[in-house]
Design a protein around this motif. Sequence first.
Motif, mmCIF file in Angstrom:
data_model
loop_
_atom_site.group_PDB
_atom_site.id
_atom_site.type_symbol
_atom_site.label_atom_id
_atom_site.label_comp_id
_atom_site.label_asym_id
_atom_site.label_seq_id
_atom_site.Cartn_x
_atom_site.Cartn_y
_atom_site.Cartn_z
ATOM 1 N N ALA A 1 6.273 9.953 -5.558
ATOM 2 C CA ALA A 1 5.055 9.954 -6.384
ATOM 3 C C ALA A 1 5.367 9.546 -7.814
ATOM 4 O O ALA A 1 4.644 8.730 -8.406
ATOM 5 C CB ALA A 1 4.395 11.327 -6.348
ATOM 6 N N GLY B 1 0.830 -1.195 0.000
ATOM 7 C CA GLY B 1 0.000 0.000 0.000
ATOM 8 C C GLY B 1 0.869 1.251 0.000
ATOM 9 O O GLY B 1 2.087 1.184 0.166
ATOM 10 N N THR B 2 0.229 2.385 -0.166
ATOM 11 C CA THR B 2 0.956 3.645 -0.268
ATOM 12 C C THR B 2 1.775 3.933 0.978
ATOM 13 O O THR B 2 2.945 4.310 0.878
ATOM 14 C CB THR B 2 -0.026 4.802 -0.549
ATOM 15 O OG1 THR B 2 -0.725 4.514 -1.756
ATOM 16 C CG2 THR B 2 0.710 6.115 -0.695
ATOM 17 N N THR C 1 4.638 1.481 -11.746
ATOM 18 C CA THR C 1 3.226 1.146 -11.859
ATOM 19 C C THR C 1 2.974 0.069 -12.898
ATOM 20 O O THR C 1 2.031 -0.683 -12.798
ATOM 21 C CB THR C 1 2.385 2.405 -12.165
ATOM 22 O OG1 THR C 1 1.027 2.076 -11.946
ATOM 23 C CG2 THR C 1 2.566 2.881 -13.577
ATOM 24 N N PHE D 1 5.757 4.080 1.070
ATOM 25 C CA PHE D 1 6.439 5.314 1.436
ATOM 26 C C PHE D 1 7.425 5.073 2.580
ATOM 27 O O PHE D 1 8.546 5.595 2.564
ATOM 28 C CB PHE D 1 5.440 6.411 1.819
ATOM 29 C CG PHE D 1 6.101 7.742 2.057
ATOM 30 C CD1 PHE D 1 6.580 8.492 0.997
ATOM 31 C CD2 PHE D 1 6.256 8.235 3.343
ATOM 32 C CE1 PHE D 1 7.203 9.709 1.206
ATOM 33 C CE2 PHE D 1 6.874 9.461 3.566
ATOM 34 C CZ PHE D 1 7.355 10.196 2.490
ATOM 35 N N PHE E 1 8.527 -1.036 -3.871
ATOM 36 C CA PHE E 1 7.284 -1.063 -4.641
ATOM 37 C C PHE E 1 6.819 -2.474 -4.994
ATOM 38 O O PHE E 1 5.844 -2.635 -5.704
ATOM 39 C CB PHE E 1 7.441 -0.222 -5.916
ATOM 40 C CG PHE E 1 7.724 1.226 -5.611
ATOM 41 C CD1 PHE E 1 6.741 2.037 -5.068
ATOM 42 C CD2 PHE E 1 8.974 1.769 -5.832
ATOM 43 C CE1 PHE E 1 6.994 3.365 -4.757
ATOM 44 C CE2 PHE E 1 9.233 3.094 -5.536
ATOM 45 C CZ PHE E 1 8.250 3.892 -4.999
ATOM 46 N N ARG F 1 6.266 5.760 -7.852
ATOM 47 C CA ARG F 1 5.099 4.897 -7.582
ATOM 48 C C ARG F 1 4.072 4.955 -8.705
ATOM 49 O O ARG F 1 3.539 3.930 -9.110
ATOM 50 C CB ARG F 1 4.444 5.296 -6.267
ATOM 51 C CG ARG F 1 3.213 4.429 -5.953
ATOM 52 C CD ARG F 1 2.927 4.412 -4.491
ATOM 53 N NE ARG F 1 1.693 3.737 -4.192
ATOM 54 C CZ ARG F 1 1.598 2.446 -3.872
ATOM 55 N NH1 ARG F 1 2.681 1.698 -3.815
ATOM 56 N NH2 ARG F 1 0.438 1.912 -3.583
ATOM 57 N N LEU F 2 3.794 6.160 -9.203
ATOM 58 C CA LEU F 2 2.721 6.312 -10.184
ATOM 59 C C LEU F 2 3.161 6.087 -11.626
ATOM 60 O O LEU F 2 2.335 5.709 -12.460
ATOM 61 C CB LEU F 2 2.091 7.701 -10.055
ATOM 62 C CG LEU F 2 1.451 8.000 -8.701
ATOM 63 C CD1 LEU F 2 1.002 9.449 -8.632
ATOM 64 C CD2 LEU F 2 0.297 7.050 -8.424
#
Length: 174
Positions: A130, A13-14, A138, A18, A69, A133-134
């Motif tokens: 960010a 999860g985020t 991803t 993090f 990740f 992750r994004l």
Amino acid sequence: METAQSRQQAAPGTFTAFARFVLCGGGVGLASSFAVAGLASWIPWILANALITAVSTLLATELHARFTFGAGGRATWRQHAQSAGSAAVAYAVTCVAMLVLHQLVAAPGAVLEQVVYLSASALAGVARFAVLRLLVFTRNRSQAAATVRAARPVHTTVARASAPADPAVLCQAA
């Protein structure tokens, strides 16, 4: 099918990602700061910083791919290139912050320099998290999700075309 599902569930999860990002990136950053100081005694600081930044970015990208990740393996060349791009932007942000500090304050003390540098690093780090992750990592999560979706049979209903229904019947159905 079970492997794809476990890979999908392995993506953290985020908050967890993090925390891992801070642990990995912070650990590599701390080691890098000592390495830059040591190497700068032999070569110019700017060259030492550039070399250590390149090496630490490669190491951190591998750690982020494998641990942060949950990508499940080594980072690809594409991920390394994208990570290097985000690291270069973060490096530029910290350099600009220090340049601005030296323009505003004639002789800043070591504590003020550290506060400015670490603040700029923290902001750049959040933005870098960010991006990684994004955008960078991803793809692996979406591929795993697509594999899971493809492994499950999809049942669809096909409606037949027919003559228009009687308006009275349509009103009763609604």
